[in-house]
Design a protein around this motif. Structure first.
Motif, short mmCIF file in Angstrom:
data_model
loop_
_atom_site.label_atom_id
_atom_site.label_comp_id
_atom_site.label_asym_id
_atom_site.label_seq_id
_atom_site.Cartn_x
_atom_site.Cartn_y
_atom_site.Cartn_z
N ASN A 352 0.82 -1.21 0.00
CA ASN A 352 0.00 0.00 0.00
C ASN A 352 0.86 1.26 0.00
OD1 ASN A 352 -3.21 -0.20 0.50
ND2 ASN A 352 -2.21 -2.05 1.28
N LEU A 353 2.00 1.23 0.68
CA LEU A 353 2.92 2.37 0.65
C LEU A 353 3.59 2.50 -0.71
CD1 LEU A 353 4.72 2.08 4.12
CD2 LEU A 353 3.00 3.77 3.46
N LEU A 354 4.02 1.38 -1.28
CA LEU A 354 4.75 1.41 -2.55
C LEU A 354 3.87 1.86 -3.70
CD1 LEU A 354 6.73 -1.93 -2.14
CD2 LEU A 354 7.67 0.38 -2.00
N MET A 355 2.57 1.56 -3.66
CA MET A 355 1.68 1.90 -4.76
C MET A 355 0.94 3.22 -4.55
SD MET A 355 2.07 -0.47 -6.98
CE MET A 355 0.67 -0.12 -8.05
N ASP A 356 1.19 3.89 -3.43
CA ASP A 356 0.51 5.17 -3.15
C ASP A 356 1.29 6.32 -3.79
OD1 ASP A 356 -0.87 7.32 -2.18
OD2 ASP A 356 -0.86 6.67 -0.09
N PRO A 357 0.71 7.06 -4.74
CA PRO A 357 1.45 8.16 -5.37
C PRO A 357 1.71 9.33 -4.45
CG PRO A 357 -0.83 8.12 -6.14
CD PRO A 357 -0.64 6.88 -5.32
N GLU A 358 1.00 9.42 -3.32
CA GLU A 358 1.20 10.52 -2.38
C GLU A 358 2.37 10.27 -1.43
OE1 GLU A 358 -0.33 13.45 -2.36
OE2 GLU A 358 -1.36 12.80 -4.18
N ILE A 359 2.91 9.06 -1.43
CA ILE A 359 4.04 8.72 -0.57
C ILE A 359 5.32 8.84 -1.39
CG2 ILE A 359 5.07 6.96 0.90
CD1 ILE A 359 2.47 8.04 1.98
N ASP A 360 6.18 9.77 -0.99
CA ASP A 360 7.42 10.03 -1.73
C ASP A 360 8.61 9.25 -1.19
OD1 ASP A 360 6.00 11.85 -3.25
OD2 ASP A 360 6.54 13.54 -1.97
N PHE A 361 8.54 8.82 0.05
CA PHE A 361 9.69 8.17 0.68
C PHE A 361 9.20 6.97 1.48
CE2 PHE A 361 12.89 7.79 4.14
CZ PHE A 361 14.00 7.53 3.36
N VAL A 362 9.71 5.79 1.16
CA VAL A 362 9.30 4.55 1.81
C VAL A 362 10.53 3.86 2.36
CG1 VAL A 362 8.17 2.31 1.54
CG2 VAL A 362 7.34 4.29 0.25
N THR A 363 10.47 3.42 3.61
CA THR A 363 11.55 2.63 4.21
C THR A 363 11.00 1.27 4.60
OG1 THR A 363 11.06 3.73 6.32
CG2 THR A 363 12.92 4.56 5.04
N LEU A 364 11.72 0.22 4.22
CA LEU A 364 11.33 -1.16 4.51
C LEU A 364 12.49 -1.84 5.24
CD1 LEU A 364 9.80 -2.21 1.06
CD2 LEU A 364 8.58 -1.30 3.04
N THR A 365 12.22 -2.37 6.40
CA THR A 365 13.22 -3.14 7.14
C THR A 365 12.67 -4.53 7.41
OG1 THR A 365 12.39 -2.32 9.28
CG2 THR A 365 14.18 -1.08 8.25
N GLY A 366 13.56 -5.47 7.57
CA GLY A 366 13.14 -6.83 7.84
C GLY A 366 14.26 -7.81 7.56
N THR A 367 14.09 -9.01 8.04
CA THR A 367 15.11 -10.03 7.86
C THR A 367 15.14 -10.51 6.41
OG1 THR A 367 13.52 -11.73 8.52
CG2 THR A 367 14.89 -10.77 10.26
N ALA A 368 16.11 -11.37 6.12
CA ALA A 368 16.25 -11.89 4.77
C ALA A 368 15.04 -12.75 4.41
CB ALA A 368 17.52 -12.73 4.67
N GLY A 369 14.55 -12.56 3.18
CA GLY A 369 13.45 -13.37 2.70
C GLY A 369 12.08 -12.83 2.99
#
Length: 553
Positions: A352-369
């Motif tokens: 939902n963050l990646l496909m939202d045109p109003e969101i200019d900056f996205v950070t994703l954290t998480g383990t491998a896989g």
């Protein structure tokens, strides 16, 4: 409140009746007007200025006519915010911090980060600083910046190196201490097992000499080198890591981007919730005790057995009211992005963050896989090729080796970055197999089209660039320093979206920790901004082997 009858002589006690006079609730004027009959007889008791008093609590202690005036509340110093966290009260004399060279090369502004304490630079530190000033690396740039800061302090009018340079003389008001250089030979004795010619041991000797010279003042060695701190403590010296660059003390406190609503949410907030439909989304206006804990673009979810689930994003916060907007369900095949559907709750939040045109900056954290790169690429290809929202995808990453470096690589910039982009190739292979009806020729043509819209760039050549209408993916962002992260994010021009991904548990850059990583820094600084979002992916979806290995190894 009427004034009590003034005593007839000094040091006389007020009567119990005068002491218990009730306070007036509201005064029209800030000054009380006295009637002629209420004026005191003696000039000593005549008040200079009478203000509205606060209600007095009864006490058994005698009150005299000459009391010590109450202490006024200390006001905020000029240039500071009254709401800022109060400074820790200083006990005893200020400390003297001896800085190692790696601290200056790590943070050029560290000289001004020690508040009221003094800073000491041994002569060998200046020698090492001079040896690291050449080159185009981040360390060389930091060395040159440190040298410029030292030169500005020394050139300031009225500066005297023998008495210490005022650190606040160059405009850093938060630095209230002084900077001292080693201007004379210091006598010290170290164990014979430590080679005297090594720079680290010379710094330890300076700390030992200063400890004896300035006793009982605390002399502390500040170093990013763990072995240096261990040797200092073995010699009975105080040593500490440089803490100012750490955004968080504990990685577990990092903002996760999602908030689980309490089990009694509908019981405590149901009576005040307003809802309405707008397009494909449902909005909820919530008022209650849960609102102060929320941030803009934070995801909220409610899951309880036997009750309908709620998955929404906070779109607005005004005082004690928040507005939730339901999410698009990317777990359903009809909403698949480039043939990819999400498999768990956090992946749905991220999509939902990646496909939202109003969101200019996205950070994703998480383990491998957990699917960070796959989701970022799938949403990027959809928005570049199908929706034409962006012109191309730019992929970059920190080129930090896990093991031994492979040396210089031949070829162009993209060819040199090829070995670092194995994850990109793996995910493109998965995305290329999603269209099963195209046939072999169709898939080959699709792969060529995808390759033409993806540019692989090196971080070393990012300065001065501006990306217009680009979809930028920064992979392995946990290996970036806060300064490098700032350099990359500020490249964004109009219409550009930046996605930073990484696993803060896998940091390969020396002197970087989970608390001081550039990815942690970006997550903490951007949380709550209306055009940014963050989510921590907790569940791996790679394979049962990878999931088990991440748990037991």
């Amino acid at each position: 409140m009427p004034l009590p009858t003034a005593p007839s002589k000094r040091a006389a006690l007020l009567s119990l009746q005068d002491f218990n006079v009730p306070a007036r609730t509201k005064a029209k004027d800030s000054k009380l007007k006295l009637k002629p009959s209420q004026l005191p007889d003696t000039p000593e008791a005549l008040p200079q200025q009478v203000t509205q008093p606060a209600p007095v609590e009864p006490t058994t202690a005698p009150i005299t006519s000459q009391q010590t005036p109450p202490k006024r509340r200390r006001e905020a110093a000029p240039g500071t915010h009254a709401t800022a966290r109060p400074k820790r009260r200083m006990d005893g004399p200020s400390k003297l911090f001896v800085l190692d060279t790696n601290v200056l090369l790590h943070d050029p502004s560290c000289l001004f980060r020690f508040e009221e304490h003094d800073v000491f630079l041994p002569m060998v530190v200046l020698e090492e600083l001079d040896a690291h000033k050449k080159g185009m690396t981040e360390v060389a740039r930091n060395g040159r910046q440190t040298s410029r800061s030292l030169d500005a302090l020394a050139e300031n009018k009225g500066s005297d190196i023998s008495t210490g340079l005022l650190l606040s003389s160059t405009g850093h008001r938060e630095a209230r201490g002084r900077l001292f250089f080693q201007t004379q030979l210091l006598n010290y004795e170290l164990p014979t097992s430590l080679p005297q010619g090594k720079a680290d041991n010379q710094i330890l000797g300076v700390v030992e000499a200063l400890r004896k010279k300035h006793a009982p003042r605390d002399v502390v060695l500040v170093s990013k080198d763990i072995n240096m701190r261990v040797k200092a403590r073995a010699l009975g010296l105080q040593a500490d890591d440089y803490q100012n660059d750490k955004t968080l003390e504990d990685g577990d406190l990092l903002y996760s981007g999602a908030y689980a609503l309490p089990a009694d949410f509908w019981n405590t907030h149901g009576n005040t919730v307003e809802s309405w439909q707008q397009g494909a989304h449902t909005f909820y206006r919530v008022t209650g005790p849960v609102v102060p804990q929320l941030l803009i673009n934070q995801f909220v979810y409610f899951e309880a057995p036997g009750e309908p689930s709620l998955y929404a994003k906070v779109t607005e916060i005004r005082e004690k009211t928040a507005v939730f907007r339901t999410l698009k369900d990317f777990t359903h095949l009809k909403n698949a992005v480039w043939g990819i559907s999400t498999r768990n709750r956090e992946q749905n939040f991220a999509m939902n963050l990646l496909m939202d045109p109003e969101i200019d900056f996205v950070t994703l954290t998480g383990t491998a896989g957990t699917g960070k790169t796959l989701m970022a690429l799938a949403s990027g290809l959809t928005q570049v090729l199908d929706e034409r929202r962006y012109t191309e995808i730019i992929v970059t990453r920190a080129t930090v080796s896990v093991g031994e470096d492979i040396g210089f690589l031949p070829g162009t910039e993209e060819e040199k970055m090829g070995p670092w982009m194995g994850a990109l190739d793996d995910n493109l292979e998965v995305l290329g197999k999603t269209d099963t009806a195209a046939g072999e020729w169709g898939r080959a043509a699709t792969n060529e089209l995808i390759r033409s819209r993806i540019k692989i760039k090196s971080m070393n050549f990012m300065r001065g660039r501006t990306f217009l209408n680009k979809y930028v993916i920064i992979d392995e962002a946990q290996n970036l320093t806060p300064k490098q992260m700032k350099t990359l994010i500020t490249r964004a021009g109009p219409g550009t979206k930046i996605i930073c991904m990484g696993n803060i548990a896998q940091i390969d850059t020396p002197y970087l920790t989970e608390g001081s990583s550039g990815l942690t820094y970006a997550v903490d600084k951007f949380k709550g901004w209306q055009h940014s979002g963050h989510i921590t992916l907790a569940r791996g979806e790679r394979s049962r082997l990878a999931d088990f290995a991440s748990e037991v190894l």
